[in-house]
Structure formats: structure tokens, C-alpha cells
Design a protein around this motif. Structure first.
Motif, PDB file in Angstrom:
ATOM      1  N   UNK A   1      41.872  37.298  30.125  1.00  0.00           N
ATOM      2  CA  UNK A   1      41.238  36.531  29.054  1.00  0.00           C
ATOM      3  C   UNK A   1      41.782  36.841  27.666  1.00  0.00           C
ATOM      4  N   UNK A   2      42.411  37.991  27.528  1.00  0.00           N
ATOM      5  CA  UNK A   2      42.758  38.493  26.191  1.00  0.00           C
ATOM      6  C   UNK A   2      43.664  37.547  25.415  1.00  0.00           C
ATOM      7  N   UNK A   3      44.570  36.880  26.090  1.00  0.00           N
ATOM      8  CA  UNK A   3      45.550  36.043  25.389  1.00  0.00           C
ATOM      9  C   UNK A   3      45.232  34.549  25.486  1.00  0.00           C
ATOM     10  N   UNK A   4      44.025  34.223  25.922  1.00  0.00           N
ATOM     11  CA  UNK A   4      43.633  32.819  25.999  1.00  0.00           C
ATOM     12  C   UNK A   4      43.201  32.322  24.617  1.00  0.00           C
ATOM     13  N   UNK A   5      43.832  31.267  24.083  1.00  0.00           N
ATOM     14  CA  UNK A   5      43.451  30.771  22.752  1.00  0.00           C
ATOM     15  C   UNK A   5      41.991  30.318  22.663  1.00  0.00           C
TER      16      UNK A   5
END
Length: 219
Positions: free
Chosen positions: A25-29
Motif C-alpha cells: 500500500x505504501x506506494x499507492x497514490x
């Protein structure tokens, strides 16, 4: 204008599992990943908690109650397996969407988070299928043991026909737009039907409505 990002917390007893989900989830805009609120600190309104559970027991049920307290957070549950009584337990404690651990890919997790944030949620098709079989078996057993066939009667303040139609399609994995097309209702009508049903029967979300319909033998 960009859509508002969904605030997400990740809850797991195993730090490695928590880190794995967080990495999805960390790099999901569309997602803003934040730390869990401190005890007594309210969660952000409309935020989503992703919870990993190996089994549903008293401790995990208490954790779900704690997370969902106040109704601000919506829960996405990642589980190894769930039986019918456990499904009823988790949806009554604020779970909006369920993913099997082996199916929790980055895209499926993001879809479940976004569905939960909209208040829709989803259940795995194989879980719905197993529950239909189990509930059908329970209904036949109950009907056989009751005199006069009273087991087939609908309960007072139960579900109307169009409510059953809508919830059955939710159980099949359709979203609001697909349900409206299938039943030739407007999307507003579908939402109004669900709102009236959940208000009258004090159901917390769509997954709870499906669980109620299964438990009472409507679907």
C-alpha cells in the motif's frame, strides 16, 4: 481535481506480515498509510483499517471491536479461512471487505480498501458459495424438526422481495452500478433500498446485510 486519498492503518500481530501488507500500500497514490492511533485517540473519519488474522477467537474479536469503536474506521480483513459463525462475528464488528491471505495481491488489496472506503465492501465468491450450502442445510434441518411448517415463514420486520434481490446480487459480487443495470433500478434507488434495509435491521454494512440474509435463509 484528484480524488481524496484513503487513510489506511495496518494491524497484524506478526511484524513481518504487517510489513508485507504495508509494502503493498505504501506506494499507492490513492492511499495514505499512517500509523495506528494511540489508545484513546480517535481514528480519522472514513479511514480504513487492514487487519490480518490467522483465526477468529475472543482476542481477535476484541481487537476488531476496539478498531471499529466509534464507527470512524472501516475494516478490511485478510484471513486464512472463515466459517459461517466467524463470518457473522467479523461483519458485526465492522468488517467491510474480506480477502483470503493467499489472494491478497497488491491490486486486490487496493480494490478492497477503496470499496470499504466507499462503504461497499466485498466477500470472496467461494465463501458465499460455502455459506449458501451451509445455510441451506441448516434450513432443511430446521424445517424438518418444526411442526406445521412454521420454519418457512418470513420473520416480522424481515426483508422485502426487492431487498432480497439487491442483497443476492451483492453476494454475487456486483457493485451498485451493476445491480442497478441488472434490476433496472436507478443507482439512487439501489442505495436507498440498502439504506432503508440496514437502518431498519440495524445492519452495519453490505457484508453484514449479506450475512444476515444468509443466516435468516433469504439467499
Amino acid at each position: 481535481m484528484h480524488a481524496q486519498r484513503v487513510t489506511v492503518t495496518v494491524h497484524a500481530s506478526d511484524p513481518l506480515s504487517r510489513a508485507g501488507v504495508a509494502s503493498h500500500l505504501r506506494h499507492q497514490p490513492a492511499v495514505q498509510l499512517v500509523e495506528q492511533p494511540a489508545d484513546g485517540e480517535p481514528a480519522a473519519e472514513g479511514s480504513v483499517a487492514v487487519v490480518l488474522l490467522d483465526q477468529v477467537d475472543e482476542a481477535s474479536a476484541a481487537e476488531l471491536r476496539k478498531i471499529s469503536r466509534g464507527g470512524a474506521q472501516r475494516i478490511v480483513l485478510i484471513a486464512r479461512e472463515l466459517r459461517e459463525p466467524e463470518l457473522l462475528t467479523v461483519v458485526e464488528h465492522g468488517v467491510r471487505a474480506i480477502l483470503w491471505r493467499q489472494d491478497a495481491t497488491e491490486q486486490r488489496l487496493l480494490k478492497a480498501v477503496q470499496s470499504a472506503a466507499r462503504g461497499e465492501g466485498e466477500l470472496p465468491p467461494d465463501l458465499i458459495s460455502r455459506l449458501l450450502v451451509q445455510v441451506g442445510r441448516l434450513r432443511r434441518t430446521t424445517a424438518a424438526g418444526e411442526a406445521g411448517g412454521t420454519g418457512a415463514a418470513l420473520p416480522l420486520f424481515g426483508m422485502a422481495t426487492r431487498e432480497v434481490d439487491v442483497v443476492r446480487l451483492i453476494a454475487e459480487g456486483l457493485d451498485t452500478r451493476q445491480i442497478s443495470e441488472k434490476l433496472a433500478y436507478s443507482e439512487r434507488t439501489v442505495k436507498n433500498i440498502l439504506h432503508a434495509l440496514m437502518t431498519r435491521l440495524q445492519l452495519t454494512n453490505r457484508a453484514h446485510a449479506v450475512a444476515y440474509a444468509l443466516r435468516e435463509g433469504y439467499i
